[in-house]
Scaffold this motif. Structure first.
Motif, PDB file in Angstrom:
ATOM      1  N   ALA A   1       6.671 -31.543 -38.425  1.00 23.62           N
ATOM      2  CA  ALA A   1       6.488 -31.366 -39.980  1.00 23.62           C
ATOM      3  C   ALA A   1       6.703 -30.067 -40.400  1.00 23.62           C
ATOM      4  CB  ALA A   1       4.959 -31.651 -40.077  1.00 23.62           C
TER       5      ALA A   1
ATOM      6  N   ILE B   1      11.720 -37.183 -41.854  1.00 22.87           N
ATOM      7  CA  ILE B   1      13.023 -36.957 -41.558  1.00 22.87           C
ATOM      8  C   ILE B   1      13.031 -35.782 -40.366  1.00 22.87           C
ATOM      9  CG2 ILE B   1      13.638 -35.446 -43.402  1.00 22.87           C
ATOM     10  CD1 ILE B   1      16.595 -36.500 -43.689  1.00 22.87           C
ATOM     11  N   PRO B   2      13.840 -35.757 -39.371  1.00 17.16           N
ATOM     12  CA  PRO B   2      14.018 -34.873 -38.320  1.00 17.16           C
ATOM     13  C   PRO B   2      14.240 -33.582 -39.016  1.00 17.16           C
ATOM     14  CG  PRO B   2      14.957 -36.943 -37.592  1.00 17.16           C
ATOM     15  CD  PRO B   2      14.844 -36.986 -39.051  1.00 17.16           C
ATOM     16  N   SER B   3      13.620 -32.546 -38.962  1.00 23.39           N
ATOM     17  CA  SER B   3      13.941 -30.949 -39.596  1.00 23.39           C
ATOM     18  C   SER B   3      15.270 -30.744 -38.895  1.00 23.39           C
ATOM     19  CB  SER B   3      12.785 -30.280 -39.249  1.00 23.39           C
ATOM     20  OG  SER B   3      11.583 -30.559 -39.417  1.00 23.39           O
TER      21      SER B   3
ATOM     22  N   LEU C   1      10.396 -29.486 -41.771  1.00 27.24           N
ATOM     23  CA  LEU C   1      11.045 -29.449 -43.149  1.00 27.24           C
ATOM     24  C   LEU C   1      11.372 -30.977 -43.205  1.00 27.24           C
ATOM     25  CD1 LEU C   1      13.755 -26.769 -41.985  1.00 27.24           C
ATOM     26  CD2 LEU C   1      12.362 -26.524 -44.031  1.00 27.24           C
TER      27      LEU C   1
HETATM   28  K   LIG Z   1      10.093 -33.162 -40.405  1.00 25.86           K
END
Ligand SMILES: [K+]
Ligand SMILES: NC(=O)C1=CN([C@@H]2O[C@H](COP(=O)(O)OP(=O)(O)OC[C@H]3O[C@@H](n4cnc5c(N)ncnc54)[C@H](O)[C@@H]3O)[C@@H](O)[C@H]2O)[C@@H](O)CC1
Length: 515
Positions: free
Chosen positions: A141, A174-176, A143
């Motif tokens: 968690a 979304i993947p950071s 970005l």
């Molecule tokens: K993320």
């Protein structure tokens, strides 16, 4: 298969467990958030709590035995979702370590409320100095849609550390490090096993590096009213064969081969006969009624013998094309065409034609040499051809594939299919572009593009317009590739994709021995 013009709705809310088809840019999802909050009175903290609850539920469903959780939070609302997940996990008796990156002073608004709720529940916050030796699951968690610059320093170290450890990773929203609009990796990005996305699916999850980094994608609209979506036209639509197959109904009993159109495939300079053979055979397997190949005399007789269902005509010069064109409904040009005098002559002779066209391979390279715009053609460049068509390099194309396909369509007209992982299709610049979510890396093999050209040509010959043929063709080709890949991605050849076209087009269930 008879093809029908059919309007397929772009649904932003999933009707079941399936993913929605509407995709958005980050800015648009922020507008949706704002609209739910300002116009429908749902407090931001309520949305954050719902996001955390959905993500935690999916985490438990996927990893029911997890006991030790590590949650990495940043300073924005993405981190806010992380605090909610941590609090819920702790309440259920899991051991939770929460590691924070960035300046804690910058945590404000809803994220600060979530952080305080975590503290009030007895949770502690440690500044990130490395990952614990052991976790059963890690939550990213750091970005979300607020990513605004490349990831550097301690943030980059944390993401690299996530990549090195073995436990599974759940990415929040979304993947950071992954850019929500382009699917580009901004320096480094988290490789997730599951990504849970909220409110609107971000287009970057399906484009560029997105599919490589997201793992399984799950979605929740967080129960916001459907009317919220009326204010935002989706920037893109996700397409797959499941959805596109709706265009194909039962063939009429009165059908004859003329019903399904006549495709003329032009190409195959000396030494390059395989490309036209693949395109022609794929067209037959995708249901074209008749396929003629116009090719170099050096191998025309051999081609005819190797696949007798194909009609093959030797073409010395463009004058020999005239009678073939007179009988064709659609022209597909480019596979193995070469860039020598023979190929150039054929290319120039089809340029003024009033026939639907599919333009691929060397025809695209010739087009790049003297650019012009067309209205009734489908161009199918891979990133290398796209770079030549736009006078740039492959890296520039891959950095921002939506911008590239937009520029290609603007310069060359018609419908543009930008191939690659997450193939993009763009026609009318005012309509959302399409992204195909089927397909696999096994399809990155010689001749795969020739097969696609034949498939799109066949669908145009069966009556679909340029955009529908491009979308349905890309999905049929990708789904056939996925079926062929049941036997393994490595070593998959274009002929395997052709072999899978017929069962996929007719929706014949896979046999046990295929899987
Ligand atoms: K993320
Ligand atoms: N009410 C809402 O708006 C909702 C937001 N949600 C969550 O909120 C997220 C968006 O939150 P935000 O807009 O606060 O943005 P983020 O939490 O994604 O990040 C923004 C913060 O990160 C910093 N930042 C940006 N790029 C960076 C980089 N490369 N390295 C280090 N720091 C960087 C920014 O300066 C800013 O402080 C969504 O992705 C979603 O997870 C969900 O909770 C649902 C509701």
């Amino acid at each position: 298969m008879n093809a029908e013009r059919l309007t397929i709705p772009i649904n932003p809310m999933p009707d079941s467990d399936r993913l929605p088809h509407a995709l958005y840019r980050a800015e648009q999802v922020r507008n949706l958030d704002r609209c739910a909050i300002a116009q429908y009175g749902i407090p931001g903290i309520e949305l954050m709590n719902r996001a955390g609850e959905v993500a935690y539920r999916i985490l438990r469903e996927r990893w029911p035995d997890a006991r030790d959780l590590t949650v990495l939070v940043g300073v924005g609302n993405n981190g806010g979702d992380g605090y909610v997940i941590a609090r819920l996990a702790r309440a259920e008796g899991l051991a939770v370590r929460l590691l924070q990156l960035g300046d804690p002073q910058r945590v404000t608004g809803d994220a600060a409320i979530s952080r305080d709720a975590w503290r009030d529940a007895g949770g502690t916050i440690e500044p990130y100095r490395g990952l614990p030796r052991r976790s059963d699951v890690l939550v990213d968690a750091l970005l979300g849609t607020g990513l605004e610059r490349p990831v550097e320093g301690l943030w980059a170290e944390a993401i690299q550390a996530l990549d090195r450890q073995r436990a599974p990773v759940l990415a929040v929203d979304i993947p950071s490090g992954l850019h929500a609009d382009t699917g580009r990796v901004m320096g480094v990005a988290v490789r997730a096993d599951v990504t849970v996305s909220f409110i609107g699916l971000k287009q970057g999850l399906f484009i560029g590096a997105g599919p490589e980094y997201c793992g399984e994608i799950r979605f929740s609209a967080l129960s916001i009213p459907a009317r919220v979506y009326a204010g935002e036209v989706a920037s893109a639509r996700r397409i797959d064969w499941d959805q596109q197959a709706a265009r194909f109904g039962r063939r009429p009993r009165t059908a004859h081969k003329g019903t399904f159109g006549h495709l003329l495939v032009i190409g195959g300079a000396p030494g390059l006969s395989g490309a036209v053979r693949l395109a022609g055979e794929a067209a037959l397997r995708a249901g074209a009624g008749l396929v003629t190949i116009a090719t170099h005399p050096a191998h025309s007789a051999w081609l005819n013998l190797s696949r007798p269902e194909l009609m093959v005509s030797a073409v010395e010069t463009s004058a020999d094309l005239d009678p073939l064109i007179a009988r064709a409904d659609v022209v597909a040009i480019g596979p193995g065409l070469g860039r020598e005098a023979w190929g150039r002559d054929l290319w120039e002779s089809v340029l003024g034609l009033d026939l639907p066209m599919v333009v691929d391979a060397d025809a695209l390279n010739l087009l790049a040499e003297s650019p012009r715009s067309g209205s009734d053609w489908v161009l199918t460049p891979h990133p290398g051809e796209a770079a030549r068509l736009l006078g740039t390099d492959i890296a520039a194309i891959e950095q921002d594939r939506p911008a590239a396909v937009h520029a290609l369509q603007g310069r060359y007209g018609g419908v543009v299919v930008l191939k690659g992982a997450g193939t993009l299709i763009r026609s009318d610049p005012l309509r959302p572009f399409a992204v195909c979510s089927d397909g696999n890396p096994g399809m990155a093999t010689a001749g795969s593009g020739d097969v696609l050209t034949g498939v799109i040509g066949a669908l145009r010959a069966q009556g679909l317009d340029a955009e529908d043929a491009a979308c349905a063709g890309v999905c049929l080709h990708a789904a056939a590739g996925d079926r062929a890949a049941r036997m393994g991605e490595r070593g998959l050849v274009a002929g395997d994709i052709i072999a899978a076209l017929r069962p996929v087009a007719n929706r014949v269930p896979a046999l046990q021995e295929d899987s």
